[in-house]
Design a protein around this motif. Structure first.
Motif, PDB file in Angstrom:
ATOM      1  N   SER A  32       0.829  -1.218   0.000  1.00  0.00           N
ATOM      2  CA  SER A  32       0.000   0.000   0.000  1.00  0.00           C
ATOM      3  C   SER A  32       0.852   1.252   0.000  1.00  0.00           C
ATOM      4  N   THR A  33       2.057   1.178   0.503  1.00  0.00           N
ATOM      5  CA  THR A  33       2.988   2.307   0.484  1.00  0.00           C
ATOM      6  C   THR A  33       4.410   1.772   0.556  1.00  0.00           C
ATOM      7  N   ASP A  34       5.340   2.502  -0.051  1.00  0.00           N
ATOM      8  CA  ASP A  34       6.753   2.144   0.044  1.00  0.00           C
ATOM      9  C   ASP A  34       7.390   2.719   1.299  1.00  0.00           C
ATOM     10  N   GLU A  35       6.652   3.568   1.987  1.00  0.00           N
ATOM     11  CA  GLU A  35       7.169   4.161   3.219  1.00  0.00           C
ATOM     12  C   GLU A  35       6.889   3.208   4.381  1.00  0.00           C
ATOM     13  N   ILE A  36       7.575   2.098   4.368  1.00  0.00           N
ATOM     14  CA  ILE A  36       7.352   1.052   5.364  1.00  0.00           C
ATOM     15  C   ILE A  36       7.769   1.560   6.743  1.00  0.00           C
ATOM     16  N   LYS A  37       6.874   1.407   7.711  1.00  0.00           N
ATOM     17  CA  LYS A  37       7.133   1.918   9.048  1.00  0.00           C
ATOM     18  C   LYS A  37       8.076   0.990   9.806  1.00  0.00           C
ATOM     19  N   ASN A  38       8.829   1.575  10.710  1.00  0.00           N
ATOM     20  CA  ASN A  38       9.738   0.823  11.551  1.00  0.00           C
ATOM     21  C   ASN A  38       8.971  -0.225  12.360  1.00  0.00           C
ATOM     22  N   SER A  39       9.602  -1.403  12.499  1.00  0.00           N
ATOM     23  CA  SER A  39       9.032  -2.530  13.239  1.00  0.00           C
ATOM     24  C   SER A  39       7.902  -3.234  12.491  1.00  0.00           C
ATOM     25  N   SER A  40       7.769  -2.964  11.207  1.00  0.00           N
ATOM     26  CA  SER A  40       6.835  -3.762  10.406  1.00  0.00           C
ATOM     27  C   SER A  40       7.382  -5.180  10.281  1.00  0.00           C
ATOM     28  N   LYS A  41       6.529  -6.109   9.864  1.00  0.00           N
ATOM     29  CA  LYS A  41       6.913  -7.509   9.819  1.00  0.00           C
ATOM     30  C   LYS A  41       6.997  -8.006   8.371  1.00  0.00           C
ATOM     31  N   LEU A  42       7.954  -8.880   8.145  1.00  0.00           N
ATOM     32  CA  LEU A  42       8.110  -9.541   6.851  1.00  0.00           C
ATOM     33  C   LEU A  42       8.093 -11.038   7.084  1.00  0.00           C
ATOM     34  N   ILE A  43       7.220 -11.753   6.365  1.00  0.00           N
ATOM     35  CA  ILE A  43       7.110 -13.206   6.491  1.00  0.00           C
ATOM     36  C   ILE A  43       7.681 -13.849   5.237  1.00  0.00           C
ATOM     37  N   VAL A  44       8.664 -14.700   5.426  1.00  0.00           N
ATOM     38  CA  VAL A  44       9.259 -15.451   4.324  1.00  0.00           C
ATOM     39  C   VAL A  44       8.891 -16.921   4.525  1.00  0.00           C
ATOM     40  N   ALA A  45       8.160 -17.484   3.585  1.00  0.00           N
ATOM     41  CA  ALA A  45       7.675 -18.859   3.691  1.00  0.00           C
ATOM     42  C   ALA A  45       8.689 -19.840   3.101  1.00  0.00           C
ATOM     43  N   PRO A  46       8.564 -21.134   3.386  1.00  0.00           N
ATOM     44  CA  PRO A  46       9.443 -22.146   2.772  1.00  0.00           C
ATOM     45  C   PRO A  46       9.368 -22.088   1.245  1.00  0.00           C
ATOM     46  N   GLY A  47      10.527 -22.259   0.599  1.00  0.00           N
ATOM     47  CA  GLY A  47      10.583 -22.203  -0.863  1.00  0.00           C
ATOM     48  C   GLY A  47      10.686 -20.792  -1.400  1.00  0.00           C
ATOM     49  N   LYS A 103      19.158   0.802  -2.394  1.00  0.00           N
ATOM     50  CA  LYS A 103      20.252  -0.150  -2.290  1.00  0.00           C
ATOM     51  C   LYS A 103      19.731  -1.478  -1.744  1.00  0.00           C
ATOM     52  N   VAL A 104      20.399  -2.562  -2.194  1.00  0.00           N
ATOM     53  CA  VAL A 104      20.051  -3.881  -1.661  1.00  0.00           C
ATOM     54  C   VAL A 104      20.552  -3.959  -0.225  1.00  0.00           C
ATOM     55  N   LYS A 105      19.622  -4.053   0.715  1.00  0.00           N
ATOM     56  CA  LYS A 105      19.985  -4.058   2.132  1.00  0.00           C
ATOM     57  C   LYS A 105      20.210  -5.471   2.654  1.00  0.00           C
ATOM     58  N   ALA A 106      19.415  -6.421   2.199  1.00  0.00           N
ATOM     59  CA  ALA A 106      19.560  -7.786   2.704  1.00  0.00           C
ATOM     60  C   ALA A 106      18.931  -8.769   1.724  1.00  0.00           C
ATOM     61  N   THR A 107      19.457 -10.004   1.763  1.00  0.00           N
ATOM     62  CA  THR A 107      18.870 -11.109   1.018  1.00  0.00           C
ATOM     63  C   THR A 107      18.501 -12.184   2.025  1.00  0.00           C
ATOM     64  N   LEU A 108      17.224 -12.408   2.215  1.00  0.00           N
ATOM     65  CA  LEU A 108      16.722 -13.330   3.224  1.00  0.00           C
ATOM     66  C   LEU A 108      16.274 -14.626   2.551  1.00  0.00           C
ATOM     67  N   THR A 109      16.841 -15.740   2.960  1.00  0.00           N
ATOM     68  CA  THR A 109      16.513 -17.021   2.343  1.00  0.00           C
ATOM     69  C   THR A 109      15.969 -18.045   3.332  1.00  0.00           C
ATOM     70  N   GLU A 110      16.034 -17.762   4.623  1.00  0.00           N
ATOM     71  CA  GLU A 110      15.533 -18.694   5.623  1.00  0.00           C
ATOM     72  C   GLU A 110      14.074 -18.393   5.947  1.00  0.00           C
ATOM     73  N   PRO A 111      13.205 -19.409   5.962  1.00  0.00           N
ATOM     74  CA  PRO A 111      11.804 -19.173   6.342  1.00  0.00           C
ATOM     75  C   PRO A 111      11.729 -18.624   7.775  1.00  0.00           C
ATOM     76  N   ASP A 112      11.070 -17.479   7.937  1.00  0.00           N
ATOM     77  CA  ASP A 112      10.996 -16.857   9.270  1.00  0.00           C
ATOM     78  C   ASP A 112      10.118 -15.613   9.181  1.00  0.00           C
ATOM     79  N   THR A 113       9.864 -15.013  10.340  1.00  0.00           N
ATOM     80  CA  THR A 113       9.209 -13.707  10.411  1.00  0.00           C
ATOM     81  C   THR A 113      10.253 -12.696  10.860  1.00  0.00           C
ATOM     82  N   TYR A 114      10.483 -11.692  10.028  1.00  0.00           N
ATOM     83  CA  TYR A 114      11.533 -10.714  10.286  1.00  0.00           C
ATOM     84  C   TYR A 114      10.921  -9.371  10.683  1.00  0.00           C
ATOM     85  N   GLU A 115      11.592  -8.711  11.631  1.00  0.00           N
ATOM     86  CA  GLU A 115      11.179  -7.356  12.003  1.00  0.00           C
ATOM     87  C   GLU A 115      12.023  -6.369  11.225  1.00  0.00           C
TER      88      GLU A 115
END
Length: 336
Positions: A32-47, A57-69
């Protein structure tokens, strides 16, 4: 900006790729917006994996299934109020590029245009097309993003197929030019050809962030012009071998062909304007050279045997009738 939209922009987000299409390798998640607020959650599922791009800039590449803050410089209301001079828009943008970590298998491919090389046996250029399947997976999402994707929102199996095919043509041409397999032996070397193309293509794809886990050539086909030319040669070779069985030369082969074509026309030999006895005349023409030679050297039993063998060949090919065969046979035997 109305109050409702302003309020929605202040909420923390939960970002996840819920409906992952099996044909999509790389997908930019719309939020809904690119202005993602601090402490928002990101869910990465298996696969799945996710590439975080923050402030361009590329800040991180996440490959492990988890919920990230997520940590950003955008704080509810405070950041917005501090950017009144920028229409309350923050310059801190975060975008999410999800990618497939599982292997994409059995992607079908085929050369868009035939590859040409010089056929060593027939000594003329032939055009060959190839098809098969391959398997691939993303090895380095950050490299893939920077070298290949840029602003692309979705990268699919169809896109990677075009990429692989575009990288195949040059090494395939070089391989065939170097090996120059005969037309009849290409199928025997498909495994060798597959191995060579995989090795040459793997290096190029790794530079773009991919791993080519498997590559196969299932079949090759030659274009219509090549098949037509080779078919004509095969027909002529067969005619030559058939003629050799009855000791005929090239002229005899041509006369055999002409009479055979006439016999196949509607009405047979008569329909082609040939009268009864045409077979005998053909036999006379074929043996003319031999008869001239025998006039000066004399007829031997061996000569008679050869001529009878030739005559029998004409009968077997149904180019002369039984009556014509017997008549000419008697003429030959009279010379003994």
């Amino acid at each position: 900006m109305n109050i409702r939209n302003l309020f929605r922009k202040q909420l923390r987000s939960v970002i996840e790729w819920k409906e992952q299409d099996s044909h999509i390798l790389f997908h930019r998640m719309a939020t809904s917006t690119d202005e993602i607020k601090n402490s928002s959650k990101l869910i990465v599922a298996p696969g799945q994996g996710c590439l975080l791009v923050y402030d361009g800039k590329v800040k991180a590449t996440l490959t492990e299934p988890d919920t990230y803050e997520l940590e950003t410089d955008n704080h509810p209301f405070i950041t917005t109020m501090l950017n009144l001079a920028q229409s309350m828009e923050s310059e801190h943008k975060m975008r999410f590029y999800f990618f497939r970590t599982a292997e994409l298998v059995n992607v079908l491919w085929g050369t868009a245009t035939p590859v040409k090389y010089m056929e060593p046996n027939y000594k003329f250029p032939v055009a060959l097309g190839a098809c098969g399947n391959f398997s691939v997976k993303i090895d380095d999402a950050a490299t893939m993003f920077s070298t290949l994707l840029a602003t692309v929102n979705d990268y699919t199996s169809g896109d990677v197929r075009e990429l692989v095919v575009s990288r195949i043509v040059a090494p395939l041409t070089a391989f065939l030019a170097e090996k120059a397999y005969p037309y009849t032996e290409v199928d025997k070397h498909l495994l060798e050809l597959s191995t060579d193309l995989k090795a040459r293509t793997t290096e190029e794809l790794q530079r773009l962030g991919f791993i080519l886990t498997d590559f196969r050539i299932d079949s090759v086909t030659f274009d219509d012009d090549t098949l037509l030319r080779i078919g004509k040669i095969a027909d002529m070779t067969a005619e030559k071998q058939a003629a050799a069985e009855v000791d005929l030369d090239y002229v005899g082969v041509q006369k055999l062909g002409a009479l055979r074509d006439a016999a196949r026309n509607e009405g047979g030999l008569a329909g082609a304007g040939l009268q009864l006895g045409a077979g005998v005349q053909l036999a006379k023409d074929i043996f003319k050279t031999q008869e001239t030679s025998e006039t000066s050297t004399g007829t031997t039993p061996a000569d008679v045997a050869v001529r009878l063998k030739q005559l029998k060949g004409l009968l077997d090919e149904q180019l002369i009738t039984e009556e014509e065969y017997n008549k000419k046979k008697d003429e030959i035997l009279e010379k003994l």
